[in-house]
Design an enzyme around this catalytic site. Structure first.
Site, PDB file in Angstrom:
ATOM      1  N   ARG A 212      -4.963  -4.518   8.918  1.00  0.00           N
ATOM      2  CA  ARG A 212      -3.804  -3.819   8.349  1.00  0.00           C
ATOM      3  C   ARG A 212      -3.732  -2.426   8.962  1.00  0.00           C
ATOM      4  O   ARG A 212      -4.523  -1.550   8.614  1.00  0.00           O
ATOM      5  CB  ARG A 212      -3.938  -3.715   6.826  1.00  0.00           C
ATOM      6  CG  ARG A 212      -2.898  -2.797   6.176  1.00  0.00           C
ATOM      7  CD  ARG A 212      -2.906  -2.913   4.649  1.00  0.00           C
ATOM      8  NE  ARG A 212      -4.204  -2.578   4.071  1.00  0.00           N
ATOM      9  CZ  ARG A 212      -4.538  -1.391   3.552  1.00  0.00           C
ATOM     10  NH1 ARG A 212      -3.670  -0.393   3.550  1.00  0.00           N
ATOM     11  NH2 ARG A 212      -5.744  -1.182   3.045  1.00  0.00           N
TER      12      ARG A 212
ATOM     13  N   ASP B 150      -8.318  -5.695   5.917  1.00  0.00           N
ATOM     14  CA  ASP B 150      -7.838  -6.525   4.807  1.00  0.00           C
ATOM     15  C   ASP B 150      -6.395  -6.998   5.056  1.00  0.00           C
ATOM     16  O   ASP B 150      -5.630  -7.199   4.118  1.00  0.00           O
ATOM     17  CB  ASP B 150      -7.932  -5.757   3.482  1.00  0.00           C
ATOM     18  CG  ASP B 150      -7.135  -4.453   3.519  1.00  0.00           C
ATOM     19  OD1 ASP B 150      -6.392  -4.215   4.501  1.00  0.00           O
ATOM     20  OD2 ASP B 150      -7.248  -3.670   2.564  1.00  0.00           O
TER      21      ASP B 150
ATOM     22  N   HIS C  56      -1.818  11.532  15.518  1.00  0.00           N
ATOM     23  CA  HIS C  56      -2.342  10.732  14.399  1.00  0.00           C
ATOM     24  C   HIS C  56      -1.244   9.815  13.854  1.00  0.00           C
ATOM     25  O   HIS C  56      -0.128  10.263  13.571  1.00  0.00           O
ATOM     26  CB  HIS C  56      -2.821  11.665  13.285  1.00  0.00           C
ATOM     27  CG  HIS C  56      -3.248  10.954  12.042  1.00  0.00           C
ATOM     28  ND1 HIS C  56      -4.465  10.318  11.934  1.00  0.00           N
ATOM     29  CD2 HIS C  56      -2.609  10.758  10.859  1.00  0.00           C
ATOM     30  CE1 HIS C  56      -4.556   9.765  10.717  1.00  0.00           C
ATOM     31  NE2 HIS C  56      -3.447  10.024  10.048  1.00  0.00           N
TER      32      HIS C  56
ATOM     33  N   CYS D 238      -2.096   0.748   8.780  1.00  0.00           N
ATOM     34  CA  CYS D 238      -1.373   1.453   7.721  1.00  0.00           C
ATOM     35  C   CYS D 238      -0.897   2.770   8.337  1.00  0.00           C
ATOM     36  O   CYS D 238      -1.699   3.671   8.584  1.00  0.00           O
ATOM     37  CB  CYS D 238      -2.360   1.672   6.579  1.00  0.00           C
ATOM     38  SG  CYS D 238      -1.691   2.481   5.158  1.00  0.00           S
TER      39      CYS D 238
ATOM     40  N   CYS E 115       0.816  -1.223   0.000  1.00  0.00           N
ATOM     41  CA  CYS E 115       0.000   0.000   0.000  1.00  0.00           C
ATOM     42  C   CYS E 115       0.847   1.268   0.000  1.00  0.00           C
ATOM     43  O   CYS E 115       0.327   2.358  -0.226  1.00  0.00           O
ATOM     44  CB  CYS E 115      -0.975   0.001   1.166  1.00  0.00           C
ATOM     45  SG  CYS E 115      -0.231   0.338   2.779  1.00  0.00           S
TER      46      CYS E 115
ATOM     47  N   HIS F 217      -4.341   4.730   9.604  1.00  0.00           N
ATOM     48  CA  HIS F 217      -5.672   4.108   9.624  1.00  0.00           C
ATOM     49  C   HIS F 217      -5.523   2.597   9.718  1.00  0.00           C
ATOM     50  O   HIS F 217      -4.470   2.048   9.386  1.00  0.00           O
ATOM     51  CB  HIS F 217      -6.461   4.490   8.368  1.00  0.00           C
ATOM     52  CG  HIS F 217      -6.832   5.939   8.315  1.00  0.00           C
ATOM     53  ND1 HIS F 217      -5.980   6.899   7.807  1.00  0.00           N
ATOM     54  CD2 HIS F 217      -7.940   6.604   8.753  1.00  0.00           C
ATOM     55  CE1 HIS F 217      -6.565   8.087   7.914  1.00  0.00           C
ATOM     56  NE2 HIS F 217      -7.754   7.938   8.486  1.00  0.00           N
TER      57      HIS F 217
END
Ligand code: FE
Length: 133
Positions: free
Chosen positions: A118, A110, A103, A120, A66, A106
């Site tokens: 996941r 999947d 932050h 990410c 990704c 996310h």
């Protein structure tokens, strides 16, 4: 119990680079495939850039394709908090540092076993600490 780190925006600006501030304190996203940890396979742990709390282990890192470092779970369940994020016309689950509320990225459903998740995560939100030989 999770320790809390709270600072004003001015204090965060003084301790972070502009890119770190944009991602950690303004929920920004680094460009895909640009982060320094996307393809890192070394053994160690990843700590929060904002507060130093340990967040993820290389043992749960995987190649998702990704463009951001991806993990199937945090190092401790209470190391991060997850909140619904409906910005950009999507419904996603935002991941934040439980200690400083920075932050991180996310989490998506999947990922690989054993969790199917996941995480990410932006490289700029993380500081890698190599395992000792
Ligand atoms: Fe933090």
């Amino acid at each position: 119990m999770v320790r809390r780190v709270e600072k004003s925006d001015d204090e965060w600006r003084a301790s972070l680079t502009s890119e770190q501030f944009r991602v950690l304190r303004r929920a920004g996203t680094e460009a895909p495939f640009a982060g320094e940890y996307t393809d890192l396979e070394d053994e160690g742990v990843y700590a929060c850039t904002g507060c130093g709390a340990t967040l993820f282990s290389s043992a749960t890192k995987f190649h998702s394709g990704c463009g951001w470092p991806s993990f199937y779970e945090p190092i401790e369940a209470d190391a991060v908090t997850e909140e619904t994020d409906t910005t950009l016309g999507m419904t996603r689950t935002e991941v934040r540092c439980a200690t400083c509320d920075g932050h991180l990225g996310h989490v998506f459903p999947d990922g690989p076993p054993p969790t199917g998740l996941r995480y990410c995560i932006n490289s700029v939100s993380l500081q890698f600490d190599p395992a000792e030989e």
